[in-house]
Design a protein around this motif. Sequence first.
Motif, mmCIF file in Angstrom:
data_model
loop_
_atom_site.group_PDB
_atom_site.id
_atom_site.type_symbol
_atom_site.label_atom_id
_atom_site.label_comp_id
_atom_site.label_asym_id
_atom_site.label_seq_id
_atom_site.Cartn_x
_atom_site.Cartn_y
_atom_site.Cartn_z
ATOM 1 N N LEU A 42 0.463 -0.908 -0.306
ATOM 2 C CA LEU A 42 0.309 -0.111 -0.079
ATOM 3 C C LEU A 42 0.532 0.791 -0.181
ATOM 4 O O LEU A 42 0.762 2.378 -0.459
ATOM 5 N N ARG A 43 2.001 0.540 0.608
ATOM 6 C CA ARG A 43 2.991 2.173 1.130
ATOM 7 C C ARG A 43 3.706 3.001 -0.280
ATOM 8 O O ARG A 43 3.857 4.070 -0.719
ATOM 9 N N ARG A 44 3.489 1.967 -1.418
ATOM 10 C CA ARG A 44 4.452 2.029 -1.843
ATOM 11 C C ARG A 44 2.971 2.203 -3.900
ATOM 12 O O ARG A 44 3.317 2.438 -4.855
ATOM 13 N N HIS A 45 1.919 2.522 -3.286
ATOM 14 C CA HIS A 45 1.079 2.856 -4.655
ATOM 15 C C HIS A 45 0.255 3.636 -3.865
ATOM 16 O O HIS A 45 -0.266 4.645 -3.110
ATOM 17 N N ALA A 46 -0.031 4.924 -4.898
ATOM 18 C CA ALA A 46 -0.614 6.368 -4.792
ATOM 19 C C ALA A 46 -1.830 5.906 -5.072
ATOM 20 O O ALA A 46 -3.180 7.648 -5.021
ATOM 21 N N CYS A 47 -3.109 4.825 -5.029
ATOM 22 C CA CYS A 47 -4.172 4.871 -5.049
ATOM 23 C C CYS A 47 -5.013 3.587 -5.372
ATOM 24 O O CYS A 47 -3.816 2.406 -4.169
ATOM 25 N N PRO A 48 -5.521 3.489 -4.129
ATOM 26 C CA PRO A 48 -6.208 1.795 -4.028
ATOM 27 C C PRO A 48 -6.716 0.834 -4.973
ATOM 28 O O PRO A 48 -6.717 1.253 -6.109
ATOM 29 N N LEU A 49 -6.503 0.178 -3.955
ATOM 30 C CA LEU A 49 -6.098 -1.164 -4.318
ATOM 31 C C LEU A 49 -6.762 -2.094 -4.314
ATOM 32 O O LEU A 49 -7.451 -2.486 -2.946
ATOM 33 N N THR A 50 -7.477 -3.081 -5.041
ATOM 34 C CA THR A 50 -8.634 -4.654 -4.833
ATOM 35 C C THR A 50 -7.204 -5.033 -3.871
ATOM 36 O O THR A 50 -6.119 -5.551 -3.970
ATOM 37 N N THR A 51 -8.211 -6.034 -3.003
ATOM 38 C CA THR A 51 -7.684 -7.043 -2.248
ATOM 39 C C THR A 51 -7.314 -7.717 -3.318
ATOM 40 O O THR A 51 -5.647 -8.179 -2.384
ATOM 41 N N LYS A 52 -7.798 -8.293 -4.510
ATOM 42 C CA LYS A 52 -6.465 -9.119 -4.915
ATOM 43 C C LYS A 52 -5.241 -8.827 -5.587
ATOM 44 O O LYS A 52 -4.587 -9.273 -5.635
ATOM 45 N N GLU A 53 -5.650 -7.512 -5.661
ATOM 46 C CA GLU A 53 -4.055 -6.759 -6.635
ATOM 47 C C GLU A 53 -2.886 -6.511 -5.442
ATOM 48 O O GLU A 53 -2.172 -6.887 -5.784
ATOM 49 N N ILE A 54 -3.432 -6.486 -4.081
ATOM 50 C CA ILE A 54 -2.621 -6.315 -3.456
ATOM 51 C C ILE A 54 -1.802 -7.658 -3.685
ATOM 52 O O ILE A 54 -0.851 -8.305 -2.658
ATOM 53 N N HIS A 55 -3.124 -8.662 -2.872
ATOM 54 C CA HIS A 55 -2.535 -9.829 -3.428
ATOM 55 C C HIS A 55 -1.675 -10.572 -3.892
ATOM 56 O O HIS A 55 -0.368 -10.827 -3.820
ATOM 57 N N GLY A 67 5.073 -9.849 -2.936
ATOM 58 C CA GLY A 67 6.186 -10.937 -3.447
ATOM 59 C C GLY A 67 6.228 -11.903 -2.593
ATOM 60 O O GLY A 67 5.532 -12.706 -2.535
ATOM 61 N N LYS A 68 7.788 -11.860 -2.400
ATOM 62 C CA LYS A 68 8.097 -12.961 -1.303
ATOM 63 C C LYS A 68 6.905 -13.302 -0.442
ATOM 64 O O LYS A 68 6.278 -15.061 -0.384
ATOM 65 N N SER A 69 7.427 -12.476 0.843
ATOM 66 C CA SER A 69 6.053 -12.562 2.117
ATOM 67 C C SER A 69 4.689 -12.699 1.179
ATOM 68 O O SER A 69 3.360 -12.645 1.896
ATOM 69 N N ASP A 70 4.309 -13.708 0.526
ATOM 70 C CA ASP A 70 3.068 -14.644 -0.163
ATOM 71 C C ASP A 70 2.604 -15.147 1.000
ATOM 72 O O ASP A 70 2.824 -15.368 1.903
ATOM 73 N N CYS A 71 1.367 -14.622 0.687
ATOM 74 C CA CYS A 71 0.002 -15.135 1.989
ATOM 75 C C CYS A 71 -1.266 -15.423 1.207
ATOM 76 O O CYS A 71 -1.515 -14.947 -0.045
#
Lengths: 157, 157
Positions: B44-57, B61-65
């Motif tokens: 979230l910190r590195r994005h300037a606009c709202p992200l979907t839950t799926k997009e966040i997911h 990267g690495k620490s996928d969950c």
Amino acid sequence: MKSPCPQHPHPHRLIQQPLSDLTEKLRQGELKITAPRQAILDVLRRHACPLTTKEIHRSLGKSDCDLATVYRNMHTLEGMGLVRRHDFGDGAARFELSSDEGEGHHHHLVCTRCSRIVELDDCILGDFQERLAQRHGFTSISHRMEFFGICPNCRGA
Amino acid sequence: MKSPCPQHPHPHRLIQQPLSDLTEKLRQGELKITAPRQAILDVLRRHACPLTTKEIHRSLGKSDCDLATVYRNMHTLEGMGLVRRHDFGDGAARFELSSDEGEGHHHHLVCTRCSRIVELDDCILGDFQERLAQRHGFTSISHRMEFFGICPNCRGA
DNA sequence: CTATTTGCAAACGATTTGCAAAACA
DNA sequence: TGTTTTGCAAATCGTTTGCAAATAG
């Protein structure tokens, strides 16, 4: 959020377009005049606040029809501007008959406890929205806006 | 509506709260500091606009969950005011880091063709909303508002 | 008679949840 | 160690869709 449309509609908002007028609009939209459509419009006509698709479906008496049919028709009716879609953020779309000649739309103040809905007067965003569009070079601009809070009853005042 | 967050963020909106600050807020919220949570906040910190839950997911990267974990955390984070939820009416909730000390919230102007998102300046509804609340006796008032239109690019201007 | 509309059942996409294992404090 | 959090899979909920039968004009 619980069930909507309180038993105490807001009289000044009760849209009393005769069913025949609505039927006429269907005709103008080149839509066939079917029992489900008439029934849906009739349900909306006698309610003063937005109804869920499922609520509309429940309210259809006699001329009951499949829920899918209600969904399909809400789409169609929205498309031709006969009804207006609202989103109170609880995952269920709500619909309201467009006020007579589709001019001023309005918004809602929703109680987050009891779901009482206050129909607000005409939207105040007109100018602001225009300026916004110009400033950013957008066209075909529109908006979505609803207010939420706790009503006097629920606050226990 | 297509994919959001254009490759051209709005620099004036880029929230550069160090991750450590966010982590600190987790701590204050009595939440455990887990890999998924840190990763989500970092996205979230590195994005300037709202992200979907799926997009966040997807962006983890690495620490996928698990996707469910993202959903659960968005809830939690929203609850403690660290992120703000937005609804662009396309059925998927979007999230944004709350601007630093949670004061002024803002709204969005969304292109209905390409999903470009313009972050607007602080909300203009403050006074109006207050008067509204008073007039109707509501408390704990809040609102939801977004603008939609066709952006200059898509209009082919 | 022909295009539209409906019923039914299955498909969908976003989100939630139960439960036992894994991870923080 | 005790509590919170996670992974996984299954469940929910609103909504959409394919298709053949029913219906309006």
